[in-house]
Write a protein that holds these residues in place. Sequence first.
Motif, PDB file in Angstrom:
ATOM      1  N   GLU A  51     -18.559   7.639   3.902  1.00  0.00           N
ATOM      2  CA  GLU A  51     -18.933   6.254   4.221  1.00  0.00           C
ATOM      3  C   GLU A  51     -17.714   6.071   5.260  1.00  0.00           C
ATOM      4  OE1 GLU A  51     -20.595   2.879   1.803  1.00  0.00           O
ATOM      5  OE2 GLU A  51     -21.705   5.185   1.042  1.00  0.00           O
ATOM      6  N   GLN A  52     -18.126   5.369   5.920  1.00  0.00           N
ATOM      7  CA  GLN A  52     -16.967   4.304   7.405  1.00  0.00           C
ATOM      8  C   GLN A  52     -16.713   2.861   6.287  1.00  0.00           C
ATOM      9  OE1 GLN A  52     -15.129   5.505   9.744  1.00  0.00           O
ATOM     10  NE2 GLN A  52     -16.045   7.198   8.934  1.00  0.00           N
ATOM     11  N   ILE A  53     -15.280   2.838   5.672  1.00  0.00           N
ATOM     12  CA  ILE A  53     -15.297   1.226   5.562  1.00  0.00           C
ATOM     13  C   ILE A  53     -14.125   0.839   6.049  1.00  0.00           C
ATOM     14  CG2 ILE A  53     -14.847   0.037   3.639  1.00  0.00           C
ATOM     15  CD1 ILE A  53     -15.537   2.371   1.809  1.00  0.00           C
ATOM     16  N   ALA A  54     -14.742  -0.227   7.246  1.00  0.00           N
ATOM     17  CA  ALA A  54     -13.842  -0.672   8.285  1.00  0.00           C
ATOM     18  C   ALA A  54     -12.023  -1.581   6.985  1.00  0.00           C
ATOM     19  CB  ALA A  54     -14.160  -1.870   9.012  1.00  0.00           C
ATOM     20  N   GLY A  55     -11.304  -1.020   7.482  1.00  0.00           N
ATOM     21  CA  GLY A  55     -10.255  -1.701   7.001  1.00  0.00           C
ATOM     22  C   GLY A  55      -9.037  -0.795   6.194  1.00  0.00           C
ATOM     23  N   LYS A  56      -9.913   0.202   5.853  1.00  0.00           N
ATOM     24  CA  LYS A  56      -9.212   0.670   4.620  1.00  0.00           C
ATOM     25  C   LYS A  56      -8.428   1.732   5.150  1.00  0.00           C
ATOM     26  CE  LYS A  56     -10.584   5.437   1.476  1.00  0.00           C
ATOM     27  NZ  LYS A  56     -10.475   5.894   2.371  1.00  0.00           N
ATOM     28  N   GLY A  57      -8.508   2.588   6.126  1.00  0.00           N
ATOM     29  CA  GLY A  57      -6.985   3.575   6.880  1.00  0.00           C
ATOM     30  C   GLY A  57      -6.014   2.418   6.729  1.00  0.00           C
ATOM     31  N   GLU A  58      -6.314   0.901   7.483  1.00  0.00           N
ATOM     32  CA  GLU A  58      -4.861   0.339   7.313  1.00  0.00           C
ATOM     33  C   GLU A  58      -4.260  -0.634   5.790  1.00  0.00           C
ATOM     34  OE1 GLU A  58      -5.852  -4.683   8.636  1.00  0.00           O
ATOM     35  OE2 GLU A  58      -6.257  -2.769  10.154  1.00  0.00           O
ATOM     36  N   LEU A  59      -5.317  -0.372   5.036  1.00  0.00           N
ATOM     37  CA  LEU A  59      -4.165  -0.827   2.958  1.00  0.00           C
ATOM     38  C   LEU A  59      -4.107   0.575   3.098  1.00  0.00           C
ATOM     39  CD1 LEU A  59      -7.787  -2.824   2.758  1.00  0.00           C
ATOM     40  CD2 LEU A  59      -5.703  -4.033   3.552  1.00  0.00           C
ATOM     41  N   ASN A  60      -4.321   1.358   3.014  1.00  0.00           N
ATOM     42  CA  ASN A  60      -4.262   2.726   2.709  1.00  0.00           C
ATOM     43  C   ASN A  60      -2.799   3.168   3.170  1.00  0.00           C
ATOM     44  OD1 ASN A  60      -5.749   3.313   0.751  1.00  0.00           O
ATOM     45  ND2 ASN A  60      -7.247   4.706   1.521  1.00  0.00           N
ATOM     46  N   ASN A  61      -2.210   3.392   4.506  1.00  0.00           N
ATOM     47  CA  ASN A  61      -1.461   3.979   5.254  1.00  0.00           C
ATOM     48  C   ASN A  61      -0.411   2.569   5.056  1.00  0.00           C
ATOM     49  OD1 ASN A  61       0.456   4.549   6.849  1.00  0.00           O
ATOM     50  ND2 ASN A  61       0.481   2.545   8.714  1.00  0.00           N
ATOM     51  N   GLN A  62      -0.566   0.963   4.868  1.00  0.00           N
ATOM     52  CA  GLN A  62       0.169   0.518   4.438  1.00  0.00           C
ATOM     53  C   GLN A  62       0.935   0.668   3.075  1.00  0.00           C
ATOM     54  OE1 GLN A  62      -0.052  -3.696   6.166  1.00  0.00           O
ATOM     55  NE2 GLN A  62      -1.802  -2.865   6.304  1.00  0.00           N
ATOM     56  N   ILE A  63      -0.097   0.411   2.143  1.00  0.00           N
ATOM     57  CA  ILE A  63       0.166   0.949   0.639  1.00  0.00           C
ATOM     58  C   ILE A  63       0.847   2.126   0.324  1.00  0.00           C
ATOM     59  CG2 ILE A  63      -1.033   1.509  -1.968  1.00  0.00           C
ATOM     60  CD1 ILE A  63      -2.254  -0.817  -1.231  1.00  0.00           C
ATOM     61  N   THR A  64       0.684   3.195   1.181  1.00  0.00           N
ATOM     62  CA  THR A  64       1.156   4.230   0.249  1.00  0.00           C
ATOM     63  C   THR A  64       3.042   4.245   1.326  1.00  0.00           C
ATOM     64  OG1 THR A  64      -0.192   5.674   1.023  1.00  0.00           O
ATOM     65  CG2 THR A  64       1.287   6.839   1.447  1.00  0.00           C
ATOM     66  N   SER A  65       2.999   3.641   2.943  1.00  0.00           N
ATOM     67  CA  SER A  65       4.610   3.766   3.554  1.00  0.00           C
ATOM     68  C   SER A  65       4.730   2.844   1.914  1.00  0.00           C
ATOM     69  CB  SER A  65       4.304   2.363   4.557  1.00  0.00           C
ATOM     70  OG  SER A  65       3.512   3.680   5.631  1.00  0.00           O
ATOM     71  N   LEU A  66       4.738   1.955   1.455  1.00  0.00           N
ATOM     72  CA  LEU A  66       5.333   1.059   0.128  1.00  0.00           C
ATOM     73  C   LEU A  66       5.900   1.787  -0.379  1.00  0.00           C
ATOM     74  CD1 LEU A  66       3.605  -2.489   0.682  1.00  0.00           C
ATOM     75  CD2 LEU A  66       5.931  -1.947   1.372  1.00  0.00           C
ATOM     76  N   ILE A  67       5.063   2.685  -1.270  1.00  0.00           N
ATOM     77  CA  ILE A  67       5.040   3.411  -2.368  1.00  0.00           C
ATOM     78  C   ILE A  67       6.067   4.767  -1.792  1.00  0.00           C
ATOM     79  CG2 ILE A  67       4.030   5.328  -4.288  1.00  0.00           C
ATOM     80  CD1 ILE A  67       3.062   2.444  -4.487  1.00  0.00           C
ATOM     81  N   PHE A  68       5.841   4.974  -0.313  1.00  0.00           N
ATOM     82  CA  PHE A  68       6.780   6.431  -0.861  1.00  0.00           C
ATOM     83  C   PHE A  68       8.489   5.407  -0.303  1.00  0.00           C
ATOM     84  CE2 PHE A  68       5.458  10.559   0.080  1.00  0.00           C
ATOM     85  CZ  PHE A  68       4.171   9.787  -0.674  1.00  0.00           C
ATOM     86  N   GLU A  69       8.816   4.133   0.768  1.00  0.00           N
ATOM     87  CA  GLU A  69       9.416   3.544   0.510  1.00  0.00           C
ATOM     88  C   GLU A  69      10.614   3.897  -0.554  1.00  0.00           C
ATOM     89  OE1 GLU A  69       8.732   0.146   3.282  1.00  0.00           O
ATOM     90  OE2 GLU A  69       8.212   1.279   4.931  1.00  0.00           O
ATOM     91  N   LYS A  70       9.577   3.342  -1.344  1.00  0.00           N
ATOM     92  CA  LYS A  70      10.300   2.336  -2.558  1.00  0.00           C
ATOM     93  C   LYS A  70      10.394   3.989  -3.584  1.00  0.00           C
ATOM     94  CE  LYS A  70       7.581  -1.141  -3.578  1.00  0.00           C
ATOM     95  NZ  LYS A  70       8.756  -2.171  -4.111  1.00  0.00           N
ATOM     96  N   LEU A  71       9.674   5.128  -3.846  1.00  0.00           N
ATOM     97  CA  LEU A  71      10.522   6.911  -4.036  1.00  0.00           C
ATOM     98  C   LEU A  71      11.872   7.183  -2.926  1.00  0.00           C
ATOM     99  CD1 LEU A  71       6.844   8.624  -4.550  1.00  0.00           C
ATOM    100  CD2 LEU A  71       7.939   7.029  -6.290  1.00  0.00           C
ATOM    101  N   ASN A  72      11.506   7.398  -2.173  1.00  0.00           N
ATOM    102  CA  ASN A  72      12.497   7.629  -1.385  1.00  0.00           C
ATOM    103  C   ASN A  72      14.025   6.876  -1.790  1.00  0.00           C
ATOM    104  OD1 ASN A  72      11.101   9.067   0.956  1.00  0.00           O
ATOM    105  ND2 ASN A  72      11.446   7.985   2.204  1.00  0.00           N
ATOM    106  N   ARG A  73      13.914   5.191  -1.506  1.00  0.00           N
ATOM    107  CA  ARG A  73      14.575   4.337  -2.599  1.00  0.00           C
ATOM    108  C   ARG A  73      15.449   5.249  -3.578  1.00  0.00           C
ATOM    109  NH1 ARG A  73      13.171   0.247   0.669  1.00  0.00           N
ATOM    110  NH2 ARG A  73      12.043  -0.610  -1.591  1.00  0.00           N
ATOM    111  N   ALA A  74      14.565   5.633  -4.101  1.00  0.00           N
ATOM    112  CA  ALA A  74      15.184   5.745  -5.944  1.00  0.00           C
ATOM    113  C   ALA A  74      15.595   7.373  -5.754  1.00  0.00           C
ATOM    114  CB  ALA A  74      13.553   6.257  -7.090  1.00  0.00           C
TER     115      ALA A  74
END
Length: 237
Positions: free
Chosen positions: A41-64
């Motif tokens: 299914e296409q769910i409008a807005g899902k891509g931008e939510l996952n990109n932003q969530i993944t970016s925040l999590i990976f930034e935290k992992l990189n910093r750790a």
Amino acid sequence: MEKGPLLYEGKAKKLFTTDTNNVLWVEYCDQATALNGARKEQIAGKGELNNQITSLIFEKLNRAGVTTHFIKQLSKTEQLNERVEIIPMEVVLRNVVAGSFAKRFGLEEGAVLSEPIVEFYYKNDALDDPFINDEHVKFLNIATDEEIAFLKAETRTINALLKKIWSEIGLTLVDFKLEFGRRADGTIILADEISPDTSRLWDAEGRHMDKDVFRRNIGDLIEVYTNVLTKLENGVK
Ligand code: TMP
């Protein structure tokens, strides 16, 4: 940096080359799939939510101090990643009984495992990503004994960091899937994404704050993912 031609299109992401060696331009898309792609299914807005969530999590992992493919977020739907050769294996870690683990062993969802369990699945759509053990991993030439040991230890380290990140915003990390990639020099680093598409997250009331709302038709994915992103951005429960 200039975006180059499309290199690969997956179920939820498009990967483009760039004018810089070993750097990929990744675009997160709105497609949601379940049952290994059989339901789409296409769910409008899902891509931008996952990109932003993944970016925040990976930034935290990189910093750790975890070595990952994540370089930086470019826009709401795009990020830059180091280009690696993805190891064709999904590494799942389970803290709590749920999903296919509950089904396989005939258990109710919700029991906390005394020791987290790491599982491997062979990334192969035609075969429906079968469950495999260490000996299958070696037979299939996916990874050596040393690499298997590294993947398990690194996944447990990442679990400890992720459990803390999610618990700080009131969510229990039930289980998650990781993918790793090899650099040209053979070193293995964390790749792909970490989001509610690839993790089970339960809130204090036991509500599903992840893709199970889509898989099980029990809620609005955009509402749930927006809630997760807002909490992560604001660092509040
Ligand atoms: P499972 O219980 O269906 O095996 O899923 C375990 C975890 O792995 C869950 O957090 C969802 C995630 N996962 C993926 O990200 N991709 C997949 O293809 C599968 C099967 C699971």
